[in-house]
Design an enzyme around this catalytic site. Sequence first.
Site, mmCIF file in Angstrom:
data_model
loop_
_atom_site.group_PDB
_atom_site.id
_atom_site.type_symbol
_atom_site.label_atom_id
_atom_site.label_comp_id
_atom_site.label_asym_id
_atom_site.label_seq_id
_atom_site.Cartn_x
_atom_site.Cartn_y
_atom_site.Cartn_z
ATOM 1 N N SER A 161 124.885 62.562 63.688
ATOM 2 C CA SER A 161 125.420 61.452 62.895
ATOM 3 C C SER A 161 125.223 61.728 61.401
ATOM 4 C CB SER A 161 124.765 60.145 63.346
ATOM 5 O OG SER A 161 125.464 59.025 62.848
ATOM 6 N N ASP A 255 133.793 57.110 70.358
ATOM 7 C CA ASP A 255 133.036 57.021 69.110
ATOM 8 C C ASP A 255 134.020 56.846 67.964
ATOM 9 O OD1 ASP A 255 131.476 57.400 66.841
ATOM 10 O OD2 ASP A 255 130.738 59.374 67.415
ATOM 11 N N HIS A 285 128.757 56.876 70.562
ATOM 12 C CA HIS A 285 127.963 57.406 69.463
ATOM 13 C C HIS A 285 126.480 57.165 69.735
ATOM 14 C CE1 HIS A 285 127.698 58.702 65.223
ATOM 15 N NE2 HIS A 285 126.599 57.954 65.187
#
Length: 319
Positions: A161, A255, A285
């Site tokens: 991320s 995501d 995610h």
Amino acid sequence: MALTAQAQALLEMVYRVGAPRFHELSVAQARHSFDKLQFVFGGDAESVASTMEVPMTRADGSALLARLYRPLEAGSAQALPLVIYFHGGGWCVGSVQSHDVLCRQLANRSGCAVLSVDYRLAPEHPFPAAVEDALFAVEWAWENASLLTVDPLRMALAGDSAGGTLSIVAALMCRDRGPVRLRFLCLIYPCTEIVSNRPSRETYGSGYFLDRESLAWFFERYLPGGNTDDWRASPLKAGSFANLPPLLVVTAECDPLGDDGIALGERVRSDGGTVEHLGVDGMVHGFITLGKWFPEAHDVVDRISERLRQRLGGAADAV
């Protein structure tokens, strides 16, 4: 493909109990919520040969902290390949501790030392503090490889991320500054553009764990000035991706950031780079640190570790 049964069950649990989402929390509450999620669903911490808290001292006397993991198979005097890891959490939450389980897995399965960096978080330290810390950590590790008992010629960057974003940004800066020469990059569902109109932002922007309101909450705290065009925040806006090391991009199907990660891989490939894309069907995610709930997390960690061994060698190959 739809959400896996496990992903659907997790989302139903979260939304059924009415658990507040990040954008409904204070920063302190969001950090506590994130850490609790990792604790409950992250799984047990594997034993490694050793861990060491590493203070990386800056010129002004302050220190950036990191944790070094050495895999079980490593001898104490072996100069190991090094993976520098940047944790996820929207530049606002997460820590070395929240990603402890994952970094232990990566060390043992790849045979590499893993240096997990506790970079500064927003909103106390907004952009570009995290970028500055990421670059400093890479250059410090290169210069102090002997202190870490690692091989500076076999270094990789990895992150999930926000940490994936920091990895690609630091790699581009190292390419341009020298002397650091990286051997491999692994970006796990990175945020590659703050403002994006790619389809996944809309398709998975509500009800898939990382809601659009939560994304905005993170962005507003990380970039209070709103400069979304700075390539260090939106790396897809970088001028060139030429001369980067081989790259693995991991994306989750469900995501909102998925299409942006794929777009970055395509840009690197169009500039002559070597890119492997690993798309994980039915995942949301954040799944990589939730291995107690998602078996896919272990499969992906194995795949990443295999690539690290191929590109860097493991402890068995270290001299």
